[in-house]
Design a protein around this motif. Structure first.
Motif, PDB file in Angstrom:
ATOM      1  N   THR A 199       0.861  -1.184   0.000  1.00 43.74           N
ATOM      2  CA  THR A 199       0.000   0.000   0.000  1.00 43.74           C
ATOM      3  C   THR A 199       0.897   1.233   0.000  1.00 43.74           C
ATOM      4  O   THR A 199       2.120   1.120   0.120  1.00 43.74           O
ATOM      5  CB  THR A 199      -0.875   0.047   1.274  1.00 43.74           C
ATOM      6  OG1 THR A 199       0.005   0.119   2.411  1.00 43.74           O
ATOM      7  CG2 THR A 199      -1.744  -1.195   1.397  1.00 43.74           C
ATOM      8  N   GLU A 200       0.284   2.393  -0.102  1.00 43.03           N
ATOM      9  CA  GLU A 200       1.080   3.616  -0.080  1.00 43.03           C
ATOM     10  C   GLU A 200       1.874   3.693   1.230  1.00 43.03           C
ATOM     11  O   GLU A 200       3.005   4.179   1.269  1.00 43.03           O
ATOM     12  CB  GLU A 200       0.181   4.853  -0.234  1.00 43.03           C
ATOM     13  CG  GLU A 200      -0.617   4.913  -1.541  1.00 43.03           C
ATOM     14  CD  GLU A 200       0.239   4.927  -2.817  1.00 43.03           C
ATOM     15  OE1 GLU A 200       1.449   5.199  -2.728  1.00 43.03           O
ATOM     16  OE2 GLU A 200      -0.308   4.622  -3.897  1.00 43.03           O
ATOM     17  N   GLU A 201       1.273   3.143   2.313  1.00 40.42           N
ATOM     18  CA  GLU A 201       1.926   3.227   3.630  1.00 40.42           C
ATOM     19  C   GLU A 201       3.146   2.305   3.729  1.00 40.42           C
ATOM     20  O   GLU A 201       4.138   2.634   4.369  1.00 40.42           O
ATOM     21  CB  GLU A 201       0.941   2.857   4.750  1.00 40.42           C
ATOM     22  CG  GLU A 201      -0.127   3.920   5.008  1.00 40.42           C
ATOM     23  CD  GLU A 201      -1.106   4.090   3.833  1.00 40.42           C
ATOM     24  OE1 GLU A 201      -1.475   3.086   3.218  1.00 40.42           O
ATOM     25  OE2 GLU A 201      -1.466   5.254   3.515  1.00 40.42           O
ATOM     26  N   THR A 202       3.039   1.117   3.124  1.00 42.79           N
ATOM     27  CA  THR A 202       4.114   0.138   3.256  1.00 42.79           C
ATOM     28  C   THR A 202       5.057   0.163   2.054  1.00 42.79           C
ATOM     29  O   THR A 202       5.923  -0.686   1.916  1.00 42.79           O
ATOM     30  CB  THR A 202       3.532  -1.285   3.384  1.00 42.79           C
ATOM     31  OG1 THR A 202       2.817  -1.599   2.176  1.00 42.79           O
ATOM     32  CG2 THR A 202       2.602  -1.397   4.577  1.00 42.79           C
TER      33      THR A 202
ATOM     34  N   ASP B 259       7.559   2.015   0.935  1.00 43.77           N
ATOM     35  CA  ASP B 259       9.020   2.138   1.077  1.00 43.77           C
ATOM     36  C   ASP B 259       9.662   0.811   1.444  1.00 43.77           C
ATOM     37  O   ASP B 259      10.666   0.405   0.838  1.00 43.77           O
ATOM     38  CB  ASP B 259       9.364   3.187   2.153  1.00 43.77           C
ATOM     39  CG  ASP B 259       9.159   4.606   1.637  1.00 43.77           C
ATOM     40  OD1 ASP B 259       9.012   4.777   0.407  1.00 43.77           O
ATOM     41  OD2 ASP B 259       9.132   5.537   2.463  1.00 43.77           O
TER      42      ASP B 259
END
Lengths: 273, 273, 273
Positions: A145-148, A150
């Motif tokens: 997801t955008e959060e994970t 990186d």
């Protein structure tokens, strides 16, 4: 530039040997034809070396593996390596059974893969090298997801470095990476998950892209992912109210058939990290 | 007159046993249903003799042959011969691997085929009887064109005489011949080559035509070729701009489903040489 | 109330292990996705126990059985029984060959089935327990009609009592019964018989309904039959003049994809006897 990769497929009509599951094999063949490639299927151990020798690429998919086809995978993979062909691994269900996990791990040990393509669960299973049976969702980190993002990008680069292969993880956000560079791709539609075999289809098509773009493997793999995802978007736009997942399957393959360089270059949504 | 051959299929609903590849098998089944026949698939050696016994025809296609299904082909073929059933050989990939070439040659040695149907490369490989591995394009004369038509017609008649089978070579121009007489057929569209398995589909459907027209084998085989080609034309006319090869596949089978005697008689484009 | 059964599938997304034939397997997968389930296919004996362990239901279909997959059926079935999973038998072609009949009978001896689903010929063969080869129409009473309905209902209840399974006989009139109660269902269209594998598709989908409705097996099975039949009606209404059996296949799966509780409750045509 990704559009050139597609154009190279259409120009060179790469012959791709597929050892793939019997669930989605017809769609894999039609997708290969749609993108400009040419499919051959063979899994019999006595047949696969001859067949792979006349091809440019080999697509190994363990979706409905059996004792005979597993032998075929090793024989074909080694012959393809010998001949310098592009070889792709699609570890369907790695993590869901010991046989699948172990077969995928052993294939990675004995065959040099150009690309390894799977969903996040399958790739995590391979990265851990686990040989014990897991449920399909066991040992799987959250979806990308955008959060994970990186940490997922770091993971895929590190696995690419470890294996020496380009690694493609497909899902809501797709990642295609070598050790240094990762394409983060945001094409596609969630409804594609309601069709059986879009992953298998992508693996077949991607092998054709690899053969046709031998000096641009990373970009070729990314172009195949964008082509599939964009076709999913175009196909969805062509859906009528009474249509469902079966018609959507046809619409996606149709969109690949009609895809040209300009459409792909304009529609591809990616960044490089 | 070809229209009567189709009508005979619809009237008699011939049961056809198919030992065919897992790539296109679903389309083969649906095409058999579309033309008025009834399909059964079985390749297990212990099962094939019983199954073929209750059918009128046997369609042997070596597209994804394996050790077990090869045994099944010989057992079923011999049983079908014993019972006087119509038997068709589709030597998919003969010339592309030693196993395929040798299997096809051995099948021709041990089983009496009513019809042998393939592309020009496959039939040339069989006519030479070669058992060595060839690339798919090796030992293949130019495609059948208006320029090479005379020699191609002579070749197909001579191979039909040698084998005692009706021989069908399909491509841009289709040839269907026994030792004396050759149907030269100009139905079809080049886009049919972008769909996997139109050849396999034709072989399945043709077997139904043979069973339903036992006293008119040559004409029955030609009628099946015209039905497929004409369906390719009608299907193409029903295509919309966003459609591609996946929808085209459906359109062709749909056109066979809707084909009647009059449409076939009016649309069939052939001459007899 | 049947609509709730469908809703339960969509809510719980049951994972279904399919050991099924290679003819219709792709459609089975897409139908399972269309109704809200999730399909996995595996027939390799070394693989099936792990795979079935992570699923909630097992669908065993003998349509293209072979020596290896037969082993897989027994191993998977026993493991599924151990785990208390729902298990369905689709005895495709029982009566058409000794191997099919004997395999189905032996499966019934060694595995406890939640549901047995077939056409009238297959179920009659199983009820007689015959191990000799029969033609597909041999030993088959007349199709279930309004005239023979009373005796057919008695037969299906009696076979359900004998086996301890819910028994589903599908045809022009469908019967779904346990020892006490029989759903007589009048959904569907005769043209569904011109598509390969609507029975196989129903078996896959029904297994998902069983998993999602563990306390309402009979009703869950009946709901699956109504869903399929109603989808056949809706799909037919969406057909255009040039459409045929290939497009109809897609239309039916599409209709299942779009089916909701209200549509099913309103469209289901059944009585309970």
């Amino acid at each position: 530039m990704l559009g050139d990769c597609l154009e190279n497929v259409r120009k060179s009509v790469p012959l791709v040997h597929n050892i793939t599951n019997y669930v989605t094999v017809n769609d894999v063949a039609n997708v290969l034809l749609a993108c400009g490639g040419s499919p051959i299927m063979s899994d019999e151990p006595e047949d696969v070396e001859d067949i792979t020798s006349i091809c440019g690429g080999l697509n190994i998919n363990i979706g409905t593996l059996n004792q005979s086809s597993i032998k075929g995978m090793f024989l074909a993979g080694k012959k393809a390596n010998e001949l310098g062909h592009k070889v792709l691994l699609d570890p369907v269900g790695a993590g869901a059974s010991a046989l699948r996990t172990n077969t995928a791990v052993k294939l990675m040990d004995e065959i040099k893969f150009t690309v390894i393509r799977g969903n996040i669960s399958e790739i995590k299973t391979l990265a851990l090298g686990s040989g014990t049976t897991k449920g399909v969702d066991a040992d799987v980190a959250d979806a990308v997801t955008e959060e994970t993002l990186d940490s997922a990008v770091a993971f895929v680069k590190s696995f690419a470095k470890e294996t020496g292969a380009v690694v493609a993880i497909t899902g809501a956000i797709d990642l295609v990476a070598d050790a240094e560079k990762c394409y983060v791709i945001r094409n596609g539609r969630p409804e594609m998950g309601k069709i059986t075999g879009t992953g298998c289809q992508l693996s077949g098509m991607m092998t054709a892209f690899l053969v046709a773009n031998p000096d641009n493997i990373l970009e070729g793999a990314a172009a195949a992912v964008c082509t599939m995802g964009l076709a999913g978007e175009i196909g969805w736009n062509n859906m009528k109210p009474e249509d469902g997942n079966s018609t959507y399957r046809n619409r996606i393959i149709d969109a690949i058939f009609n895809m040209d360089k300009e459409t792909l270059d304009k529609g591809a949504k990616y960044e490089v990290r």
